[in-house]
Design a protein around this motif. Sequence first.
Motif, mmCIF file in Angstrom:
data_model
loop_
_atom_site.group_PDB
_atom_site.id
_atom_site.type_symbol
_atom_site.label_atom_id
_atom_site.label_comp_id
_atom_site.label_asym_id
_atom_site.label_seq_id
_atom_site.Cartn_x
_atom_site.Cartn_y
_atom_site.Cartn_z
ATOM 1 N N ALA A 102 0.832 -1.209 0.000
ATOM 2 C CA ALA A 102 0.000 0.000 0.000
ATOM 3 C C ALA A 102 0.865 1.258 0.000
ATOM 4 C CB ALA A 102 -0.945 0.001 1.204
ATOM 5 N N ILE A 103 1.955 1.254 0.747
ATOM 6 C CA ILE A 103 2.854 2.413 0.781
ATOM 7 C C ILE A 103 3.473 2.649 -0.599
ATOM 8 C CG2 ILE A 103 5.083 3.239 1.667
ATOM 9 C CD1 ILE A 103 4.241 1.884 4.363
ATOM 10 N N ILE A 104 3.907 1.573 -1.244
ATOM 11 C CA ILE A 104 4.502 1.707 -2.578
ATOM 12 C C ILE A 104 3.449 2.185 -3.574
ATOM 13 C CG2 ILE A 104 5.646 0.496 -4.472
ATOM 14 C CD1 ILE A 104 6.867 -1.364 -2.305
ATOM 15 N N LEU A 105 2.239 1.641 -3.502
ATOM 16 C CA LEU A 105 1.168 2.095 -4.391
ATOM 17 C C LEU A 105 0.895 3.582 -4.182
ATOM 18 C CD1 LEU A 105 -1.274 -0.931 -4.146
ATOM 19 C CD2 LEU A 105 -0.126 -0.126 -6.222
ATOM 20 N N HIS A 106 0.924 4.015 -2.942
ATOM 21 C CA HIS A 106 0.727 5.437 -2.651
ATOM 22 C C HIS A 106 1.845 6.276 -3.264
ATOM 23 C CE1 HIS A 106 0.051 9.194 -0.626
ATOM 24 N NE2 HIS A 106 1.274 9.135 -0.143
ATOM 25 N N GLN A 107 3.071 5.818 -3.117
ATOM 26 C CA GLN A 107 4.207 6.574 -3.646
ATOM 27 C C GLN A 107 4.175 6.658 -5.173
ATOM 28 O OE1 GLN A 107 6.431 8.339 -1.908
ATOM 29 N NE2 GLN A 107 5.465 7.725 -0.004
ATOM 30 N N PHE A 109 1.374 5.888 -7.398
ATOM 31 C CA PHE A 109 0.142 6.340 -8.037
ATOM 32 C C PHE A 109 -0.683 7.301 -7.197
ATOM 33 C CE2 PHE A 109 0.847 1.976 -9.760
ATOM 34 C CZ PHE A 109 1.131 2.352 -11.063
ATOM 35 N N GLY A 110 -0.230 7.616 -5.999
ATOM 36 C CA GLY A 110 -1.013 8.474 -5.126
ATOM 37 C C GLY A 110 -2.208 7.738 -4.543
ATOM 38 N N TRP A 111 -2.198 6.401 -4.625
ATOM 39 C CA TRP A 111 -3.286 5.570 -4.121
ATOM 40 C C TRP A 111 -3.348 5.692 -2.613
ATOM 41 C CZ3 TRP A 111 -3.510 0.796 -1.368
ATOM 42 C CH2 TRP A 111 -4.722 0.119 -1.476
ATOM 43 N N GLN A 112 -4.516 5.958 -2.072
ATOM 44 C CA GLN A 112 -4.691 6.154 -0.636
ATOM 45 C C GLN A 112 -5.598 5.086 -0.061
ATOM 46 O OE1 GLN A 112 -4.000 8.994 1.541
ATOM 47 N NE2 GLN A 112 -2.497 9.683 0.076
ATOM 48 N N THR A 113 -5.277 4.620 1.130
ATOM 49 C CA THR A 113 -6.203 3.766 1.864
ATOM 50 C C THR A 113 -6.869 4.629 2.918
ATOM 51 O OG1 THR A 113 -4.614 3.140 3.566
ATOM 52 C CG2 THR A 113 -4.691 1.766 1.571
ATOM 53 N N SER A 114 -7.993 4.179 3.431
ATOM 54 C CA SER A 114 -8.667 4.946 4.476
ATOM 55 C C SER A 114 -7.763 5.062 5.693
ATOM 56 C CB SER A 114 -9.995 4.291 4.846
ATOM 57 O OG SER A 114 -9.778 2.969 5.287
ATOM 58 N N ARG A 115 -6.967 4.044 5.946
ATOM 59 C CA ARG A 115 -6.061 4.076 7.085
ATOM 60 C C ARG A 115 -4.950 5.101 6.872
ATOM 61 N NH1 ARG A 115 -3.860 -0.949 10.541
ATOM 62 N NH2 ARG A 115 -2.709 0.333 11.988
ATOM 63 N N SER A 116 -4.410 5.179 5.637
ATOM 64 C CA SER A 116 -3.337 6.144 5.384
ATOM 65 C C SER A 116 -3.880 7.555 5.322
ATOM 66 C CB SER A 116 -2.573 5.798 4.102
ATOM 67 O OG SER A 116 -3.389 5.954 2.971
ATOM 68 N N ASN A 117 -5.176 7.718 5.016
ATOM 69 C CA ASN A 117 -5.764 9.056 5.012
ATOM 70 C C ASN A 117 -5.852 9.633 6.417
ATOM 71 O OD1 ASN A 117 -6.169 9.260 2.275
ATOM 72 N ND2 ASN A 117 -8.210 8.351 2.363
ATOM 73 N N SER A 118 -5.903 8.758 7.408
ATOM 74 C CA SER A 118 -6.067 9.232 8.773
ATOM 75 C C SER A 118 -4.748 9.630 9.421
ATOM 76 C CB SER A 118 -6.752 8.155 9.627
ATOM 77 O OG SER A 118 -5.902 7.028 9.726
ATOM 78 N N SER A 119 -3.641 9.346 8.752
ATOM 79 C CA SER A 119 -2.347 9.733 9.291
ATOM 80 C C SER A 119 -1.574 10.474 8.223
ATOM 81 C CB SER A 119 -1.572 8.484 9.753
ATOM 82 O OG SER A 119 -1.296 7.658 8.646
ATOM 83 N N ALA A 120 -0.389 10.918 8.565
ATOM 84 C CA ALA A 120 0.427 11.627 7.591
ATOM 85 C C ALA A 120 0.678 10.719 6.392
ATOM 86 C CB ALA A 120 1.751 12.031 8.226
ATOM 87 N N PRO A 121 0.523 11.224 5.145
ATOM 88 C CA PRO A 121 0.623 10.360 3.979
ATOM 89 C C PRO A 121 2.002 9.772 3.750
ATOM 90 C CG PRO A 121 0.432 12.650 3.324
ATOM 91 C CD PRO A 121 0.220 12.585 4.800
ATOM 92 N N PRO A 132 8.481 10.580 10.237
ATOM 93 C CA PRO A 132 7.884 10.336 8.929
ATOM 94 C C PRO A 132 8.879 9.684 7.984
ATOM 95 C CG PRO A 132 7.928 12.698 9.447
ATOM 96 C CD PRO A 132 8.605 11.973 10.566
ATOM 97 N N ALA A 133 8.360 8.854 7.118
ATOM 98 C CA ALA A 133 9.190 8.244 6.083
ATOM 99 C C ALA A 133 9.527 9.306 5.050
ATOM 100 C CB ALA A 133 8.442 7.096 5.425
ATOM 101 N N PRO A 134 10.684 9.206 4.406
ATOM 102 C CA PRO A 134 11.024 10.180 3.391
ATOM 103 C C PRO A 134 10.074 10.095 2.200
ATOM 104 C CG PRO A 134 12.610 8.383 3.392
ATOM 105 C CD PRO A 134 11.702 8.172 4.569
ATOM 106 N N ALA A 135 9.773 11.225 1.615
ATOM 107 C CA ALA A 135 8.890 11.263 0.455
ATOM 108 C C ALA A 135 9.721 11.114 -0.808
ATOM 109 C CB ALA A 135 8.121 12.581 0.435
ATOM 110 N N TYR A 136 9.379 10.134 -1.630
ATOM 111 C CA TYR A 136 10.111 9.886 -2.862
ATOM 112 C C TYR A 136 9.296 10.213 -4.096
ATOM 113 C CZ TYR A 136 13.278 7.364 0.159
ATOM 114 O OH TYR A 136 14.151 7.029 1.159
ATOM 115 N N ARG A 137 8.027 10.472 -3.937
ATOM 116 C CA ARG A 137 7.149 10.684 -5.081
ATOM 117 C C ARG A 137 7.435 12.021 -5.735
ATOM 118 N NH1 ARG A 137 1.015 11.674 -5.698
ATOM 119 N NH2 ARG A 137 0.741 10.797 -7.756
#
Length: 146
Positions: A102-107, A109-121, A132-137
Amino acid sequence: MIDAVRCWREAVDGRQPVVPILFARLESCRAGFLAPAVDALLSLHEAWSGRRFHAGTASASDLTGDERQLLLLLEAGAPSAATSALRPMLTGPMRIALHSTAIILHQVFGWQTSRSNSSAPDRAIFFSSETPAPAYRTADPERETC
C-alpha cells in the motif's frame, strides 16, 4: 493493481519467471519496481490462506472474489478478525506485506487507503516510530494514466 495480479497469476501458472514478466508489464506505467512487492504479497497470500489465488483473465471486466478481497485487504491494511487463514502464524507477515504494498502504491500512483488518510501520507504506518518516512514521489503526469 488488478492487471498486475492477473499478470502474476498467468506467469505463475505458466511456470515462467514471475518477477521479470511482472516488471515488464508494470514498467509500461513506469512502476516496474512494484514487481517484487506484488509477487511477495500474492505468494504470501496463497501461503497464508492455504489456497490458490483466483485471478480473472486479462480480458475479464469483472473482479473475482479473491481480487475484491485483496483490494479490501490493501484498503484495511490487515485481515479482519472474521477472516480465517490456514496458517494464522503468517498473519503478521501478511500485515507487513499489505502495508508495504500500500505504501509503494501510494508513492507511485497516489493511491490512498482509508487508514493512510487518517495519518500523515508519508508515514510508514507499520513502524512504531513517529518519524515520517522520506517522500520519494515526484509529480509525473505519465504515471497517473496507468
